[in-house]
Design a protein around this motif. Structure first.
Motif: not given
Length: 419
Positions: A15-26, A93-99
């Protein structure tokens, strides 16, 4: 529950909900998210653009094929020990979190990428180290250059352009004229993959310098994991900031790519042919770059990353005409990734490969990325070289490249350039 779906259900949760994350690219197939505190990136597959959606079983099968291919490629061409390639770890990762993530990152995504959304079915992701940083993650001053070196070798049967004419432009340099016709670039790049894969230090260093000046989408730079923006001089200002001069920067990257610089000594430099910091590499004026040099090459150390990538590119065992001929003769429902099952590590028998199979493996090597990451500590420099973007190409790539090559030929004719 199908077998791929059953496999997906056994994967560890993230899960990324308890972490600081950012969009890196694609890229075309994945969105990449970074988790700075953990020094990892999370690759999330993207939906196709046909609006049909992806089932859990299909997502699991796609991810499994990609990881199996990366593992086989790593062991076959990169030594298998993790020196240059890390096989991603599958997680859920949960589908809900990915959405939720899909919605949050949308403002940051390039407009021409937004027609694809994240694959939420099964919540499947691939996790690997963030190559733009070095451990420990809380130490600053880490520089990274990401290079897409592209095709550094042309099969002998593809050197002929018909009527006894020998090609003077490599595929990358010829493609520059298609970019000109489409308005993607204002001038041809001074970079040539024939320089990068030549094994000649002078030519490799020239290739790095040309990418710094005019990076297009073949070079990116990062500082402490954060992407830098190219200025009027490309990334030359950033290179000077990193190591004081463009010359030193090019020497370090060249030494890392050729495998003879580990950070324990000054990067090898030949003063007589070192890049001039004010040299524009033949592109600033808009003039065409010189013809590609297919001949001035030297053997590279087997352990260097450029040799490993080139070896994989040479899995193309026949000219493109023969590849297309075999492709046209295949059944319409032939599996898109059948060559993945036929790739066996270290079998040492290239002749067992069909022209199409070998071409698809080579095509992956032509689109991979190389990361050179370093921390310029005095008196030593910590340095690491890694390869990513080793996803398998689908069978339809052959037809895609055939159409692209036809467009390139027309573009070269329009600019009166010999192909």
């Amino acid at each position: 529950m199908t077998e791929p779906a059953a496999w997906a259900a056994t994967l560890p949760k993230l899960t990324l909900r308890d972490r600081v994350w950012r969009y890196k690219g694609e890229g075309n197939a994945n969105v990449v998210l970074s988790v700075p505190a953990d020094g990892i990136v999370v690759r999330v597959m993207k939906e196709g653009n046909d609006g049909s959606g992806v089932t859990t079983a299909a997502a699991a099968e796609t991810l499994s094929v990609r990881l199996n291919f990366c593992d086989a490629v790593n062991r076959s061409f990169f030594g298998g020990g993790g020196r240059h390639v890390d096989v991603p770890v599958p997680m859920r990762v949960s589908a809900e979190e990915l959405r939720e993530i899909d919605t949050l990152i949308r403002p940051d995504r390039p407009p021409d990428r937004k027609h694809k959304s994240l694959v939420c079915a099964g919540g499947l992701v691939a996790v690997c180290p963030d190559y733009t940083t070095l451990p420990p993650t809380d130490v600053s001053g880490v520089w990274c250059i990401e290079i897409k070196p592209k095709q550094g070798w042309v099969h002998r049967e593809d050197m002929a352009c018909g009527s006894g004419v020998v090609r003077v432009k490599c595929p990358f340099c010829a493609h520059q004229y298609l970019k000109l016709c489409r308005g993607d670039v204002r001038r041809p790049s001074g970079y040539c993959p024939m320089d990068m894969f030549s094994g000649r230090r002078k030519r490799v260093r020239r290739a790095v310098g040309a990418l710094l000046w005019d990076p297009q989408n073949n070079l990116k730079m990062f500082l402490d994991g954060n992407p830098l923006v190219a200025l009027g001089d490309g990334f030359r200002s950033a290179a000077k900031e990193a190591l004081g001069t463009v010359q030193r920067f090019c020497a370090l990257v060249t030494g890392a790519l050729l495998g003879d610089f580990d950070g324990s000594q000054d990067a090898p430099v030949d003063g007589s042919d070192a890049p001039d910091e004010d040299h524009d590499h033949g592109t600033a004026s808009g003039a065409s770059p010189p013809s590609c040099d297919f001949d001035d090459a030297a053997p590279m150390p087997r352990h260097c990353v450029l040799h490993e990538i080139l070896t994989m590119q040479k899995m193309q065992t026949a000219g493109f005409a023969a590849v297309c001929s075999e492709y046209d003769g295949r059944p319409p429902r032939d599996p898109q990734f059948g060559h993945v099952d036929r790739l066996r590590p270290n079998n040492g028998d290239d002749t067992a490969w069909s022209p199409v199979d070998g071409y698809l493996v080579a095509a992956t090597a032509r689109d991979c990325s190389v990361f050179v990451t370093f921390r310029p500590d005095s008196p030593l420099t910590t340095i690491r070289v890694k390869v990513s973007d080793l996803d398998p190409k689908p069978l339809s790539t052959v037809d895609k490249h055939r159409n692209r090559d036809a467009d390139i030929l027309l573009a070269c004719q329009r600019h009166s350039v010999s192909y």
